[in-house]
Design a protein around this motif. Structure first.
Motif, mmCIF file in Angstrom:
data_model
loop_
_atom_site.group_PDB
_atom_site.id
_atom_site.type_symbol
_atom_site.label_atom_id
_atom_site.label_comp_id
_atom_site.label_asym_id
_atom_site.label_seq_id
_atom_site.Cartn_x
_atom_site.Cartn_y
_atom_site.Cartn_z
ATOM 1 N N CYS A 89 -9.184 6.731 -3.199
ATOM 2 C CA CYS A 89 -8.354 5.040 -3.163
ATOM 3 C C CYS A 89 -7.332 5.850 -2.006
ATOM 4 O O CYS A 89 -6.672 6.932 -2.223
ATOM 5 C CB CYS A 89 -7.986 5.156 -4.934
ATOM 6 N N ILE A 90 -6.639 4.965 -1.796
ATOM 7 C CA ILE A 90 -5.001 4.804 -1.190
ATOM 8 C C ILE A 90 -3.797 4.305 -1.716
ATOM 9 O O ILE A 90 -4.048 3.057 -1.907
ATOM 10 C CB ILE A 90 -4.973 4.510 0.121
ATOM 11 N N VAL A 91 -2.576 5.017 -1.848
ATOM 12 C CA VAL A 91 -1.845 4.479 -3.295
ATOM 13 C C VAL A 91 -0.581 4.263 -2.221
ATOM 14 O O VAL A 91 -0.060 5.240 -1.509
ATOM 15 C CB VAL A 91 -1.851 4.551 -4.952
ATOM 16 N N TRP A 92 0.489 3.942 -3.024
ATOM 17 C CA TRP A 92 2.247 4.072 -1.989
ATOM 18 C C TRP A 92 2.784 5.182 -2.966
ATOM 19 O O TRP A 92 2.020 5.488 -4.460
ATOM 20 C CB TRP A 92 2.638 2.271 -1.767
ATOM 21 N N ARG A 93 2.787 5.402 -1.853
ATOM 22 C CA ARG A 93 3.836 6.988 -2.243
ATOM 23 C C ARG A 93 5.782 5.841 -3.086
ATOM 24 O O ARG A 93 5.135 4.578 -2.895
ATOM 25 C CB ARG A 93 4.615 8.301 -1.668
ATOM 26 N N GLY A 94 6.810 5.835 -3.401
ATOM 27 C CA GLY A 94 7.392 5.657 -3.929
ATOM 28 C C GLY A 94 8.277 5.137 -2.576
ATOM 29 O O GLY A 94 8.229 5.026 -1.532
ATOM 30 N N GLY A 95 8.997 4.276 -3.625
ATOM 31 C CA GLY A 95 10.019 3.645 -2.386
ATOM 32 C C GLY A 95 10.444 3.911 -2.050
ATOM 33 O O GLY A 95 11.339 3.423 -0.671
ATOM 34 N N GLU B 277 10.559 6.634 -0.242
ATOM 35 C CA GLU B 277 9.730 6.901 1.175
ATOM 36 C C GLU B 277 9.227 5.746 1.866
ATOM 37 O O GLU B 277 8.905 6.436 2.773
ATOM 38 C CB GLU B 277 8.789 7.606 0.651
ATOM 39 N N ASN B 278 9.229 4.519 1.657
ATOM 40 C CA ASN B 278 8.866 3.504 2.070
ATOM 41 C C ASN B 278 9.477 2.332 1.812
ATOM 42 O O ASN B 278 9.611 1.238 0.974
ATOM 43 C CB ASN B 278 7.361 3.306 1.006
ATOM 44 N N PRO B 279 10.937 3.067 2.481
ATOM 45 C CA PRO B 279 12.551 1.456 3.064
ATOM 46 C C PRO B 279 11.833 0.794 3.614
ATOM 47 O O PRO B 279 12.508 -0.612 2.968
ATOM 48 C CB PRO B 279 13.027 2.797 3.883
ATOM 49 N N PHE B 280 11.218 0.975 4.520
ATOM 50 C CA PHE B 280 10.549 -0.757 5.245
ATOM 51 C C PHE B 280 10.597 -1.907 3.370
ATOM 52 O O PHE B 280 10.347 -2.807 3.526
ATOM 53 C CB PHE B 280 8.981 -0.832 6.053
ATOM 54 N N MET B 281 9.660 -1.503 3.046
ATOM 55 C CA MET B 281 8.952 -2.119 1.557
ATOM 56 C C MET B 281 10.007 -2.947 0.825
ATOM 57 O O MET B 281 9.667 -3.256 0.065
ATOM 58 C CB MET B 281 7.750 -1.290 1.020
ATOM 59 N N THR B 282 10.891 -1.835 0.665
ATOM 60 C CA THR B 282 12.193 -2.385 -0.109
ATOM 61 C C THR B 282 13.358 -3.285 0.555
ATOM 62 O O THR B 282 14.161 -3.486 0.316
ATOM 63 C CB THR B 282 12.918 -1.599 -1.086
ATOM 64 N N THR B 283 13.569 -3.062 2.023
ATOM 65 C CA THR B 283 14.669 -3.318 3.200
ATOM 66 C C THR B 283 14.717 -5.148 1.846
ATOM 67 O O THR B 283 16.223 -5.354 2.223
ATOM 68 C CB THR B 283 13.969 -3.665 4.420
ATOM 69 N N ALA B 284 13.551 -6.020 2.111
ATOM 70 C CA ALA B 284 14.237 -7.184 2.008
ATOM 71 C C ALA B 284 15.039 -7.731 0.531
ATOM 72 O O ALA B 284 16.141 -8.353 0.838
ATOM 73 C CB ALA B 284 13.237 -8.356 1.993
ATOM 74 N N HIS C 193 5.723 0.853 -14.304
ATOM 75 C CA HIS C 193 4.437 1.167 -14.569
ATOM 76 C C HIS C 193 3.368 0.403 -13.387
ATOM 77 O O HIS C 193 2.279 0.388 -14.212
ATOM 78 C CB HIS C 193 4.335 2.191 -15.595
ATOM 79 N N ALA C 194 3.531 -0.465 -13.004
ATOM 80 C CA ALA C 194 2.344 -2.039 -13.197
ATOM 81 C C ALA C 194 3.274 -2.726 -11.694
ATOM 82 O O ALA C 194 3.956 -2.906 -11.563
ATOM 83 C CB ALA C 194 2.237 -2.805 -13.642
ATOM 84 N N GLY C 195 2.572 -2.096 -10.164
ATOM 85 C CA GLY C 195 2.740 -3.267 -9.363
ATOM 86 C C GLY C 195 3.187 -1.923 -8.468
ATOM 87 O O GLY C 195 2.117 -0.977 -8.058
ATOM 88 N N GLN C 196 3.133 -2.282 -6.153
ATOM 89 C CA GLN C 196 3.242 -1.322 -5.730
ATOM 90 C C GLN C 196 3.621 0.225 -6.095
ATOM 91 O O GLN C 196 2.419 0.863 -5.142
ATOM 92 C CB GLN C 196 3.782 -2.050 -4.654
ATOM 93 N N PHE C 197 4.319 0.331 -6.443
ATOM 94 C CA PHE C 197 5.025 1.999 -6.489
ATOM 95 C C PHE C 197 4.396 2.646 -8.001
ATOM 96 O O PHE C 197 4.677 3.918 -8.264
ATOM 97 C CB PHE C 197 6.230 1.744 -6.657
ATOM 98 N N ALA C 198 3.771 2.228 -8.581
ATOM 99 C CA ALA C 198 3.274 1.934 -10.380
ATOM 100 C C ALA C 198 2.537 3.394 -9.996
ATOM 101 O O ALA C 198 2.404 4.654 -10.967
ATOM 102 C CB ALA C 198 2.400 1.219 -11.153
#
Ligand code: SAM
Length: 253
Positions: free
Chosen positions: A127-133, A135-142, A158-163
């Motif tokens: 599986c590919i899953v996201w590391r944290g927000g 480390e993924n600033p693009f995903m939380t910019t908006a 615990h449920a959602g993109q960064f869970a």
């Protein structure tokens, strides 16, 4: 609830923006499907791009997703493949050699129950899953840029993109679910989309899009005008560019 989001507005938005997300996350297809053989179940397959890629090397690839709209789009993408509408946490799947997923396994209300179910469905997990927000600033910019303007539903850690950001938590979930040989390796992949579609992307996908769902046009416009300049660090000419910081999670033998 995550389930209702995907069955509703989020599912429809992903179908509508299928071409954008296909391009954006194209670099995340090879690490998911390279070397697959035998039979493959693609969990949370969305509109099926990874199922189609898996079918190129595997003997059989089946895609499954909780969203009817996504599965309908997947069937249109490749009518020769099997796509099944199902909740992967509870559905009684037949047995496969592989269970794979790109970003489709972080939304279960009971992840241990879900991965116990998926353990019954397959021998090996990738599986590919996201590391944290962080480390993924693009995903939380908006959401950061819009925070003072609209109420954004808080992220459930615990449920959602960064869970699945915390490797210790992921290991514990998988081991409790009966997976052996659990390993997480970092994966960084460059993602791009045309700058011209950034506004559509922000207004249709993600937490700001969800928050703006029932807003009037003037509010939507006001928020978008405030949010779009915040993406400046990711603009490179006519292209939006960022690195996706992920885990590739493996289990089984
Ligand atoms: C971020 S999208 C990823 C879609 C696709 N894997 C891709 O990479 O393009 C997450 C997907 O997981 C699906 N999903 C969420 N909860 C699910 C569940 N309980 N069972 C099956 N699919 C689920 C959603 O409907 C959605 O298609």
């Amino acid at each position: 609830m995550q389930k209702d989001r995907w069955k509703g507005a989020s599912g429809s938005a992903w179908v509508e923006l299928q071409a954008v997300t296909d391009q954006l996350m194209a670099g995340l297809v090879p690490p998911l499907v390279d070397g697959l053989s035998g039979s493959v179940l693609d969990v949370g397959c969305g509109t099926g791009v990874t199922t189609v890629a898996a079918a190129k090397t595997a003997d059989r690839a089946v895609g499954t997703d909780i969203s009817e709209a996504m599965i309908e789009a997947a069937r249109q993408r490749d009518p020769s493949l099997e796509f099944v509408v199902a909740d992967a946490q509870t559905h009684d799947f037949e047995h496969f050699d592989w269970v794979i997923s790109r970003f489709g396994v972080m939304f279960f209300p009971d992840p241990v129950a879900a991965f116990t179910n998926l353990r019954r469905a397959g021998d090996k997990l990738r599986c590919i899953v996201w590391r944290g927000g962080d480390e993924n600033p693009f995903m939380t910019t908006a959401e950061r840029a819009a925070a003072s303007l609209i109420e954004i539903p808080p992220r459930d850690p615990h449920a959602g993109q960064f869970a699945f950001a915390d490797p210790g938590r992921v290991r514990k979930i998988l081991e409790q679910a009966g997976w052996d040989g659990v390993a997480l390796d970092p994966l960084e992949v460059e993602c791009t989309m045309p700058k011209a579609v950034l506004e559509t992307y922000v207004s249709r996908l993600g937490l700001v899009a969800i928050a703006l769902q029932d807003a009037d046009e003037a509010t939507k416009q006001h928020v978008l005008e405030a949010v779009l300049p915040a993406f400046e660090p990711f603009i490179d000419g006519d292209t939006v560019r960022f690195d996706a910081a992920c885990w590739i999670v493996r289990g089984g033998t």
